[in-house]
Design a protein around this motif. Structure first.
Motif, short mmCIF file in Angstrom:
data_model
loop_
_atom_site.label_atom_id
_atom_site.label_comp_id
_atom_site.label_asym_id
_atom_site.label_seq_id
_atom_site.Cartn_x
_atom_site.Cartn_y
_atom_site.Cartn_z
N MET A 147 0.86 -1.19 0.00
CA MET A 147 0.00 0.00 0.00
C MET A 147 0.89 1.23 0.00
O MET A 147 2.07 1.16 0.34
CB MET A 147 -0.91 0.01 1.22
CG MET A 147 -0.18 0.06 2.56
SD MET A 147 -1.30 0.26 3.97
CE MET A 147 -1.73 2.00 3.84
N ALA A 154 -1.36 5.91 2.06
CA ALA A 154 -2.60 5.32 1.54
C ALA A 154 -3.05 5.96 0.23
O ALA A 154 -4.24 6.18 0.00
CB ALA A 154 -3.71 5.38 2.59
N GLN A 155 -2.08 6.24 -0.65
CA GLN A 155 -2.43 6.80 -1.95
C GLN A 155 -3.33 5.83 -2.71
O GLN A 155 -3.04 4.63 -2.77
CB GLN A 155 -1.16 7.08 -2.76
CG GLN A 155 -0.26 8.17 -2.18
CD GLN A 155 0.81 7.64 -1.24
OE1 GLN A 155 0.62 6.62 -0.59
NE2 GLN A 155 1.94 8.34 -1.18
N PRO A 156 -4.42 6.31 -3.29
CA PRO A 156 -5.37 5.42 -3.96
C PRO A 156 -4.72 4.59 -5.07
O PRO A 156 -4.01 5.12 -5.93
CB PRO A 156 -6.40 6.38 -4.54
CG PRO A 156 -6.36 7.56 -3.63
CD PRO A 156 -4.92 7.70 -3.23
N GLY A 157 -4.91 3.28 -4.99
CA GLY A 157 -4.45 2.37 -6.03
C GLY A 157 -2.95 2.17 -6.10
O GLY A 157 -2.46 1.56 -7.06
N ASP A 207 -3.51 -2.21 -8.28
CA ASP A 207 -4.46 -1.13 -8.01
C ASP A 207 -5.21 -1.31 -6.69
O ASP A 207 -6.41 -1.10 -6.59
CB ASP A 207 -5.48 -0.99 -9.16
CG ASP A 207 -4.79 -0.77 -10.50
OD1 ASP A 207 -3.81 0.01 -10.54
OD2 ASP A 207 -5.21 -1.38 -11.50
N THR A 254 -5.53 -0.12 -2.71
CA THR A 254 -5.20 1.04 -1.87
C THR A 254 -4.65 0.60 -0.51
O THR A 254 -3.57 1.03 -0.11
CB THR A 254 -6.43 1.94 -1.71
OG1 THR A 254 -6.83 2.40 -3.02
CG2 THR A 254 -6.10 3.16 -0.85
N ASP A 280 -9.56 -4.74 -0.06
CA ASP A 280 -8.99 -3.40 -0.21
C ASP A 280 -9.82 -2.55 0.75
O ASP A 280 -10.97 -2.22 0.48
CB ASP A 280 -9.12 -2.92 -1.65
CG ASP A 280 -8.42 -1.59 -1.89
OD1 ASP A 280 -7.98 -0.97 -0.90
OD2 ASP A 280 -8.33 -1.16 -3.05
N PRO A 334 -10.56 0.44 1.95
CA PRO A 334 -11.49 1.55 1.70
C PRO A 334 -12.75 1.17 0.93
O PRO A 334 -13.74 1.89 0.99
CB PRO A 334 -10.64 2.55 0.90
CG PRO A 334 -9.23 2.22 1.26
CD PRO A 334 -9.21 0.74 1.45
N THR A 335 -12.72 0.04 0.22
CA THR A 335 -13.92 -0.37 -0.52
C THR A 335 -15.00 -0.91 0.41
O THR A 335 -16.18 -0.97 0.02
CB THR A 335 -13.59 -1.46 -1.55
OG1 THR A 335 -13.22 -2.68 -0.86
CG2 THR A 335 -12.46 -1.03 -2.48
#
Length: 282
Positions: free
Chosen positions: A113, A117-120, A138, A140, A158, A160-161
């Motif tokens: 990651m 925590a940069q997206p993807g 991809d 996060t 993942d 945040p999903t």
């Protein structure tokens, strides 16, 4: 709220709980503290590293496979000797390792990651027979990596999903189909963190910010939840002599002022039996 404090050491970001089934030692990491902890009946000890470490699998009585922010390495706890195994996004200064667990074939799944925590920015890999292979890009915040008894499925999330996914595995432990959404926690606004399966195939998921580890049946039904006296629960592991104690790490970083036990490691007696952690085969 059910909890017993196993270690009152406050980790900035406790992770990677691993019960060694042969030596009866609990290992865990403080990712941000760049430290590996061990505790057994004789007491607690630790080792410091020059890079972040996040997850481990056991190789033999003294050696662990450890995932760091830039590599996989074996570590001999008797001699404090490191042996480099392979790079892990070593050319990417943005990322670090996060959740990981050994699989039933002697492989090791490890997620990465972004350090912020940069997206993807992250991914999930499998190390098997000396080779590290990308499974899922991809990602996060990689989490919830665990395996059904017998190895029919792998789970991962993942965070945040809000969704834990499940994928069918082939006879060598490789994904045999596309992952499917298995458990959707979005309506409850729960954040799936580390997870482990018990001997019945139920999934025990630490839910970051909720102060609990929740148990779900193989078909995704909620069964029970064990409360932990720290909100930011991160990783569970079954251990103890009969594998019926659930150890749970937690994080102090960013904890609220009314969370005095944040970052400590807990042990919760249960009425179920876990699976022994799989051995990593180098």
């Amino acid at each position: 709220m059910t909890h017993l404090i196993y270690s009152d050491t406050a980790c900035q970001l406790g992770e990677g709980a691993l019960w060694h089934p042969e030596t009866q030692v609990l290992y865990w990491c403080d990712i941000l503290g760049k430290r590996l902890y061990a505790r057994d009946a004789q007491g607690q000890r630790h080792w410091d590293f020059d890079r972040m470490v996040s997850a481990a699998g056991w190789i033999d009585d003294t050696r662990l496979l450890i995932a760091s922010e830039s590599d996989l390495f074996s570590f001999d706890t008797a001699t404090a000797t490191q042996t480099h195994i392979c790079p892990l996004e070593a050319d990417n200064q943005v990322t670090r390792s996060n959740d990981g667990r050994a699989d039933p074939w002697g492989g090791f799944w490890i997620g990465t990651m972004g350090k912020a925590a940069q997206p993807g920015a992250g991914a999930i890999y499998r190390f098997y027979k000396g080779t590290l292979r990308l499974l899922y890009p991809d990602i996060t915040i990689s989490n919830a990596i665990c395996f059904a008894p017998g190895g029919a499925y792998a789970y991962f999330a993942d965070t945040p999903t809000g969704i834990i996914r499940r994928v069918t595995l082939d006879q060598e432990g490789w994904p045999a189909a596309d992952p499917e959404d298995w458990l959707d926690l979005r309506d409850e606004q729960l954040r799936p963190d580390g997870a482990v399966c018990d001997g019945q195939g139920n999934v025990w998921n630490a839910q970051y910010g909720a102060g609990r580890v929740a148990c779900y049946s193989p078909d995704g039904r909620f069964l029970t939840a064990l409360g932990v006296a720290a909100a930011q629960t991160t990783c569970p592991a079954f251990g103890g002599a009969d594998l019926s104690t659930l150890f749970v790490t937690s994080a102090a970083q960013g904890a609220a002022g009314n969370d005095p036990l944040a970052g400590q490691t807990f042990c919760v007696p249960t009425s179920v039996r876990g699976l022994a952690a799989h051995r990593v085969v180098l």
